[in-house]
Scaffold this active site. Structure first.
Site, PDB file in Angstrom:
ATOM      1  CG  HIS A 105      35.834 -12.949 -66.490  1.00 28.77           C
ATOM      2  ND1 HIS A 105      34.617 -13.501 -66.180  1.00 28.77           N
ATOM      3  CD2 HIS A 105      35.570 -11.745 -67.078  1.00 28.77           C
ATOM      4  CE1 HIS A 105      33.648 -12.668 -66.552  1.00 28.77           C
ATOM      5  NE2 HIS A 105      34.208 -11.605 -67.100  1.00 28.77           N
ATOM      6  CB  THR A 171      26.740 -17.518 -68.883  1.00 26.88           C
ATOM      7  OG1 THR A 171      26.789 -16.218 -68.275  1.00 26.88           O
ATOM      8  CG2 THR A 171      26.208 -17.365 -70.301  1.00 26.88           C
ATOM      9  CB  SER A 172      23.424 -16.113 -64.615  1.00 24.44           C
ATOM     10  OG  SER A 172      24.508 -15.221 -64.398  1.00 24.44           O
TER      11      SER A 172
END
Length: 233
Positions: A105, A171-172
């Protein structure tokens, strides 16, 4: 030859160093609607707000340090060929000593031309309207905003396909395309999932070890399990 360990990291590992994440609460990121500060439309509407927002995030990096989770990942390079694929835009993995980090990202400490997306520069200080690339176009944060393509995705998929071990940390698994990387592992590749609130992973074919803990303490358990597999392998 060392076995290849590929690790997908998310906001949870950086949160323990004091970096706030918008998905932990009410959809706000440091008090801002993410659509205002993390979309191309937000930048067009109010570029000064967006630049100021990332200036503050960049400055925050000077006040935080890598934690035990980051350090363990760096230490694992002694025994494994470690590739980190991170959704995080900070530099904490690099500061901990990890040598191969792929930022899905983008990176807070880089900026790029608004016209030429491959014109990327290292940038540690504030960025303002009027700061231009060499061809005279405004610079913007080197961040993949919502609605933009993820240039590093193909490399991330390639790394994942070659993994001997794959780990998901902090992380979800809700943000795509990053969350879909796990589906590119080979069927027999062991997967480790470290998160205080792990979710069910649909259609996973792999051997799965879930460590329901925060990144730093979960990483201690993960390292022990991984080294045990290596010794017995």
């Amino acid at each position: 030859m060392k076995k290849k360990l590929v690790v997908l990291t998310g906001a949870g590992i950086s949160a323990e160093s004091g970096i706030k994440t918008f998905r932990d609460s009410d959809g706000l990121w440091e008090g801002h609607d993410v659509m205002e500060v993390a979309t191309p439309q937000g930048f067009r509407k109010n570029p000064e707000l967006v630049l100021d927002f990332y200036n503050k995030r960049r400055a925050q990096l000077k006040d935080v340090s890598p934690n035990l989770g980051h350090q363990i990942l760096a230490d694992l390079e002694n025994d494994f060929d470690v590739n980190i694929i991170t959704q995080n835009v900070d530099d904490l993995h690099e500061r901990a000593g990890s040598s191969k980090v792929l930022h899905l990202h983008g990176e807070l400490l880089k900026v790029r031309s608004t016209r030429f997306e491959n014109d990327i520069q290292n940038w540690k200080e504030d960025l303002f309207l009027g700061d231009l690339c060499t061809k005279g176009h405004q610079l913007r944060p080197h961040i993949v905003w919502f609605g933009e393509a993820v240039p590093a995705l193909d490399e991330a998929i390639s790394l994942t396909e070659k993994a001997d071990y794959f780990a998901v940390i902090g992380t979800s698994l809700q943000v795509y395309p990053a969350a879909g990387l796990i589906s590119y592992t080979q069927p027999k590749t062991p997967v480790f999932y470290i998160d205080p609130k792990p979710i069910a992973i649909p259609n996973l074919r792999n051997p799965l070890t879930v460590i329901s803990d925060k990144a730093s303490t979960g990483m201690v358990i993960f390292k022990e399990k991984l080294l045990e597999i290596l010794m017995n392998g």
